[in-house]
Design an enzyme around this catalytic site. Sequence first.
Site, short mmCIF file in Angstrom:
data_model
loop_
_atom_site.label_atom_id
_atom_site.label_comp_id
_atom_site.label_asym_id
_atom_site.label_seq_id
_atom_site.Cartn_x
_atom_site.Cartn_y
_atom_site.Cartn_z
N TYR A 65 -16.51 3.76 -5.70
CA TYR A 65 -17.74 3.12 -6.19
C TYR A 65 -18.92 3.30 -5.24
CZ TYR A 65 -16.41 -0.78 -3.11
OH TYR A 65 -16.05 -1.53 -2.03
N MET B 283 -10.12 -2.26 -6.28
CA MET B 283 -10.97 -1.08 -6.43
C MET B 283 -10.59 0.05 -5.47
SD MET B 283 -14.58 -3.15 -6.64
CE MET B 283 -14.71 -4.71 -7.51
N HIS C 226 -15.67 -3.18 6.20
CA HIS C 226 -15.02 -1.87 6.36
C HIS C 226 -15.69 -1.13 7.51
CE1 HIS C 226 -12.51 -1.56 2.71
NE2 HIS C 226 -13.33 -2.52 2.32
N HIS D 47 -18.08 -11.22 -3.05
CA HIS D 47 -17.51 -10.44 -1.94
C HIS D 47 -17.30 -11.34 -0.73
CE1 HIS D 47 -16.44 -6.93 0.36
NE2 HIS D 47 -17.45 -7.09 1.19
N HIS E 168 -14.57 4.10 -0.70
CA HIS E 168 -14.30 3.74 -2.09
C HIS E 168 -15.04 4.69 -3.03
CE1 HIS E 168 -13.66 -0.03 0.14
NE2 HIS E 168 -12.75 -0.29 -0.78
N1 HPA Z 1 -11.30 -7.56 -8.68
C1 HPA Z 1 -11.40 -6.30 -8.24
N2 HPA Z 1 -11.31 -5.98 -6.94
C2 HPA Z 1 -11.11 -6.97 -6.06
C3 HPA Z 1 -10.99 -8.32 -6.47
C4 HPA Z 1 -11.09 -8.62 -7.86
O1 HPA Z 1 -11.00 -9.78 -8.30
N3 HPA Z 1 -10.80 -9.06 -5.34
C5 HPA Z 1 -10.80 -8.18 -4.30
N4 HPA Z 1 -10.99 -6.92 -4.73
#
Ligand code: HPA
Length: 273
Positions: free
Chosen positions: A86, A212, A62, A248, A84
């Site tokens: 989070y 998310m 990002h 990730h 985000h």
């Molecule tokens: N879960 C939540 N967020 C995400 C996912 C996932 O599997 N893949 C990419 N973003």
Amino acid sequence: MSTENMKKSVDYISQKMAHLGIKPDTGIILGSGLGKIADEINGIKSPYSEIPGFKSSTIEGHTGNLVIGEFCSKNIVTMQGRLHFYEGHSLADVVYPVRIMKLLGVKNLIVTNAAGGINKEFSPGDLMIIEDHINLTGKNPLIGENIAEFGSRFPDMSDAYNKNFITTAQNSARELGIILRRGVYAWVTGPCYETPAEIRMLRTLGADAVGMSTVPEVITARHAGINVLGISCITNMATGILDQPLSHREVIETATRVEQKFTGLVKKIVEKI
Ligand code: HPA
């Protein structure tokens, strides 16, 4: 969120783009690993850290730039990387750039994201048009005083994802020979990925993909009367579907692998809307 701050952001951006002589009417928010498209825009690039009122993104994949200029003969403002919840940002900060887009004159918004596939017919690398969403966070960016200059206290969400845009996206995909999925996106806060039991629950609730992001921006855009198209890149199968842990890295790798397909589709859609 003070409208005075917003005015400062708009003044800064307007001054920076004054020489372009354009007024952006379409916004694009680029999700994890999907930010490269912004490099094709002929115009100005401002890191979020330089724009008064903007918070900066802290996540790999990002980049964190507002890019404004011409793209496919349209005047575009792009978020290359998003914020985000989070990361610890308030939802007001997460959706702040959407409100700035509105003040800059944006009428249409394309929101993209990386998402986990819950629908077992999906595969990593698929693109999915978001038909609807489920907000599982118990949070809402509109909680707090209503900013009436954007919209009403109780905005309608029956048409959150514009049906004409969905048709346009499907026609664009057909012309390009791209298979396009359709489905419901569930918003969770993260940052941990879901448990297998949570994914079974989400499937039962009618979700096809999970992620998310996106939902706060869409709610804010609809509050402000902006038409929305949502596109998810299914970067991985959600937890428990395959016998492997999520990372990730997998998300970014898949997003990078499908970047060309994704970029082609977004370009075609922008040309048509
Ligand atoms: N879960 C939540 N967020 C995400 C996912 C996932 O599997 N893949 C990419 N973003």
